[in-house]
Design a protein around this motif. Structure first.
Motif, mmCIF file in Angstrom:
data_model
loop_
_atom_site.group_PDB
_atom_site.id
_atom_site.type_symbol
_atom_site.label_atom_id
_atom_site.label_comp_id
_atom_site.label_asym_id
_atom_site.label_seq_id
_atom_site.Cartn_x
_atom_site.Cartn_y
_atom_site.Cartn_z
ATOM 1 N N LEU A 59 -19.492 54.601 32.578
ATOM 2 C CA LEU A 59 -19.307 55.609 33.610
ATOM 3 C C LEU A 59 -19.176 57.001 32.998
ATOM 4 O O LEU A 59 -19.802 57.963 33.462
ATOM 5 C CB LEU A 59 -18.069 55.289 34.449
ATOM 6 C CG LEU A 59 -17.713 56.324 35.531
ATOM 7 C CD1 LEU A 59 -18.836 56.439 36.550
ATOM 8 C CD2 LEU A 59 -16.393 55.974 36.206
ATOM 9 N N ALA A 60 -18.360 57.121 31.952
ATOM 10 C CA ALA A 60 -18.159 58.421 31.305
ATOM 11 C C ALA A 60 -19.476 58.967 30.762
ATOM 12 O O ALA A 60 -19.791 60.154 30.944
ATOM 13 C CB ALA A 60 -17.132 58.295 30.188
ATOM 14 N N LEU A 61 -20.268 58.124 30.123
ATOM 15 C CA LEU A 61 -21.532 58.567 29.543
ATOM 16 C C LEU A 61 -22.564 58.881 30.616
ATOM 17 O O LEU A 61 -23.406 59.781 30.449
ATOM 18 C CB LEU A 61 -22.065 57.506 28.570
ATOM 19 C CG LEU A 61 -21.203 57.301 27.316
ATOM 20 C CD1 LEU A 61 -21.699 56.108 26.514
ATOM 21 C CD2 LEU A 61 -21.171 58.559 26.446
ATOM 22 N N GLU A 62 -22.515 58.169 31.734
ATOM 23 C CA GLU A 62 -23.430 58.456 32.833
ATOM 24 C C GLU A 62 -23.119 59.809 33.471
ATOM 25 O O GLU A 62 -24.024 60.596 33.763
ATOM 26 C CB GLU A 62 -23.349 57.354 33.897
ATOM 27 C CG GLU A 62 -24.077 56.083 33.513
ATOM 28 C CD GLU A 62 -23.997 55.021 34.605
ATOM 29 O OE1 GLU A 62 -23.266 55.223 35.593
ATOM 30 O OE2 GLU A 62 -24.676 53.984 34.456
ATOM 31 N N VAL A 63 -21.829 60.088 33.692
ATOM 32 C CA VAL A 63 -21.438 61.385 34.255
ATOM 33 C C VAL A 63 -21.850 62.502 33.297
ATOM 34 O O VAL A 63 -22.392 63.536 33.705
ATOM 35 C CB VAL A 63 -19.922 61.430 34.538
ATOM 36 C CG1 VAL A 63 -19.493 62.843 34.939
ATOM 37 C CG2 VAL A 63 -19.539 60.435 35.623
ATOM 38 N N PHE A 64 -21.583 62.295 32.017
ATOM 39 C CA PHE A 64 -21.924 63.286 30.986
ATOM 40 C C PHE A 64 -23.418 63.594 31.006
ATOM 41 O O PHE A 64 -23.828 64.761 31.091
ATOM 42 C CB PHE A 64 -21.510 62.743 29.617
ATOM 43 C CG PHE A 64 -21.824 63.656 28.457
ATOM 44 C CD1 PHE A 64 -20.895 64.587 28.021
ATOM 45 C CD2 PHE A 64 -23.039 63.575 27.794
ATOM 46 C CE1 PHE A 64 -21.170 65.428 26.952
ATOM 47 C CE2 PHE A 64 -23.329 64.408 26.731
ATOM 48 C CZ PHE A 64 -22.395 65.335 26.301
ATOM 49 N N SER A 65 -24.257 62.576 30.926
ATOM 50 C CA SER A 65 -25.706 62.787 30.835
ATOM 51 C C SER A 65 -26.276 63.361 32.126
ATOM 52 O O SER A 65 -27.168 64.214 32.098
ATOM 53 C CB SER A 65 -26.418 61.479 30.457
ATOM 54 O OG SER A 65 -26.134 60.454 31.383
ATOM 55 N N TYR A 66 -25.750 62.925 33.267
ATOM 56 C CA TYR A 66 -26.216 63.444 34.549
ATOM 57 C C TYR A 66 -25.907 64.924 34.679
ATOM 58 O O TYR A 66 -26.740 65.719 35.130
ATOM 59 C CB TYR A 66 -25.569 62.663 35.696
ATOM 60 C CG TYR A 66 -25.917 63.158 37.080
ATOM 61 C CD1 TYR A 66 -27.236 63.124 37.537
ATOM 62 C CD2 TYR A 66 -24.931 63.652 37.922
ATOM 63 C CE1 TYR A 66 -27.557 63.576 38.807
ATOM 64 C CE2 TYR A 66 -25.242 64.115 39.201
ATOM 65 C CZ TYR A 66 -26.562 64.071 39.640
ATOM 66 O OH TYR A 66 -26.876 64.522 40.900
ATOM 67 N N ARG A 67 -24.710 65.332 34.258
ATOM 68 C CA ARG A 67 -24.329 66.744 34.350
ATOM 69 C C ARG A 67 -25.206 67.608 33.442
ATOM 70 O O ARG A 67 -25.615 68.711 33.834
ATOM 71 C CB ARG A 67 -22.856 66.916 33.975
ATOM 72 C CG ARG A 67 -22.309 68.323 34.180
ATOM 73 C CD ARG A 67 -22.075 68.655 35.641
ATOM 74 N NE ARG A 67 -21.040 67.820 36.202
ATOM 75 C CZ ARG A 67 -19.713 68.078 36.144
ATOM 76 N NH1 ARG A 67 -19.292 69.166 35.524
ATOM 77 N NH2 ARG A 67 -18.858 67.265 36.703
ATOM 78 N N VAL A 68 -25.507 67.125 32.245
ATOM 79 C CA VAL A 68 -26.394 67.880 31.352
ATOM 80 C C VAL A 68 -27.765 68.033 31.988
ATOM 81 O O VAL A 68 -28.357 69.126 32.000
ATOM 82 C CB VAL A 68 -26.519 67.194 29.975
ATOM 83 C CG1 VAL A 68 -27.537 67.939 29.106
ATOM 84 C CG2 VAL A 68 -25.171 67.141 29.263
ATOM 85 N N ALA A 69 -28.296 66.936 32.530
ATOM 86 C CA ALA A 69 -29.625 66.973 33.149
ATOM 87 C C ALA A 69 -29.663 67.945 34.327
ATOM 88 O O ALA A 69 -30.639 68.681 34.515
ATOM 89 C CB ALA A 69 -30.030 65.574 33.607
#
Length: 413
Positions: free
Chosen positions: A303-313
């Motif tokens: 979940l943490a990595l998904e939120v991180f990558s989505y926000r960057v994108a």
């Protein structure tokens, strides 16, 4: 100026400082190291030279000054002190006063002090380092290189907040941006890799580390960036929240009695990847946790990595609005340079822009290896380029020291 063009680069924090001695022309590093835990009984300084490490305990009665004196003693013992042409200092916040690097004098110090309220965790520590270095290296020119300077080219539509305009006019509350030396460096390297003039290049640079920021760069100039008045705005980071509904802070204050210190601790130290996962602020730890046999640990990390990558994108996509065209997306910083997993996840969200990753290239571009990672059908290039902020600081220090010396000679003629 020394014929060796050696510049000592200092990056001072409140309880530590990094240093490097390097040639401003070639980038060759003679010495690097870290003084840490300053202010504690186990303060130490570590030197790295010729592949060897040497650590010493510090007396630490005078914190930074004691550590810098130890550094000076080491330089003298190793026969390196006479080659130093200048000392370059990383200064986090220059406000609107500083649009480029400057030779440090009493007026410079006063101006840095004046904007310290905009970066209370960083600028006072930077000033301590400057003052200690001026005592330790008398007669050697000192240069301040500002994280915010590169972003002073942003237009008002990018840097203004939609609040009472008097807060900007009277108190300087606006978006300033950070990681300027990193975005400057990798954008120039990207232009070279693309065989284009920087004045004709449009790129989005993505600096991902414990602190993270995205920058839209049009014709070599910053036109928007994700960090704001402070380094807290924008992306999810190691322990920083990034973008947040300001109403949350009001709610926490009114409902649960949070004060400024508690909010600062929450949003700067207990949020981001650490807050989301409850495990770690380190992407390496979280990527390893994806393989955990414990389902809850695995899900928390994912979940943490998904939120991180989505926000960057989301930021990359939104910053295409600031450009006339997109030549490349450039990843840098500790995470950006080394996590092929997160780079792949970020670009996967950007299919609507026609971006794609070649997974073999992506896997190869790690651990100091630069290169293109885009697929053959990608509408824009995607590169991994290791940053070199120390070299930018050294080059600015050498350039300004040379110009300053020439000016003094002309005035004395």
């Amino acid at each position: 100026m020394s014929s060796a063009n050696q510049v000592l680069v200092l990056n001072c924090g409140s309880s530590s400082f990094k240093f490097a001695l390097l040639n401003s022309e070639t980038g060759t590093e003679t010495l690097s190291g870290l003084a840490e835990r300053l202010g504690s009984d186990d303060a130490s300084i570590t030197f790295k030279r010729n592949g060897n490490k040497n650590s010493l305990s510090l007396n630490d009665k005078n914190r930074h000054l004691d550590a810098i004196k130890t550094l000076v003693s080491y330089l003298e013992t190793e026969g390196l002190s006479n080659d130093i042409a200048a000392v370059g200092h990383r200064v986090v916040h220059g406000g609107e006063k500083f649009t480029e690097s400057v030779v440090i004098d009493s007026s410079t110090i006063k101006s840095i002090e004046d904007v310290s309220s905009l970066a209370p965790l960083h600028n006072p520590a930077n000033l301590i380092g400057i003052e200690a270095a001026m005592v330790a290296f008398p007669g050697i020119p000192q240069v301040a290189v500002f994280d915010t300077a590169f972003h002073q080219s942003m237009p008002a539509k990018a840097y203004l907040y939609a609040i009472d305009k008097q807060l900007y006019k009277e108190k300087g509350i606006r978006r300033y941006g950070f990681h300027g030396t990193s975005h400057f460096y990798v954008s120039r390297q990207a232009a070279e890799s693309l065989a284009k003039q920087i004045s004709e290049t449009s790129v989005i640079t993505v600096h991902l580390g414990n602190g993270c920021s995205v920058c839209a760069i049009e014709n070599g100039q910053s036109v928007d960036t994700s960090m704001g008045l402070t380094p807290m705005e924008g992306l999810v980071m190691g322990t920083r929240s990034g973008d947040l509904d300001p109403g949350i802070t009001i709610y926490l204050m009114r409902k649960y009695g949070y004060d400024a210190d508690k909010l600062d601790q929450l949003l700067n130290k207990q949020s981001g990847l650490l807050g989301l996962s409850g495990l770690s602020n380190d992407c390496r730890t979280l990527e390893q946790a994806l393989e955990s046999e414990d389902e809850q640990t695995q899900q928390s990390a994912q979940l943490a990595l998904e939120v991180f990558s989505y926000r960057v994108a989301k930021y990359i996509a939104s910053y295409t609005c600031a450009l006339t065209h997109l030549d490349a997306v450039v990843f840098t910083g500790g995470i950006g340079e080394n996590s092929d997993y997160l780079r792949s996840r970020i670009i996967a969200h950007l299919g609507v822009l026609g971006l794609s990753v070649d997974e073999a290239r992506n896997t190869a571009a790690r651990f100091g290896h630069s290169g293109p990672i885009h697929g053959n059908d990608s509408r824009a290039a995607i590169w991994v380029i290791p940053t070199n902020e120390e070299l930018v600081i050294a080059q600015d220090a050498a350039r300004l020291t040379f110009n300053h010396s020439q000016d003094n000679q002309q005035q004395g003629a």
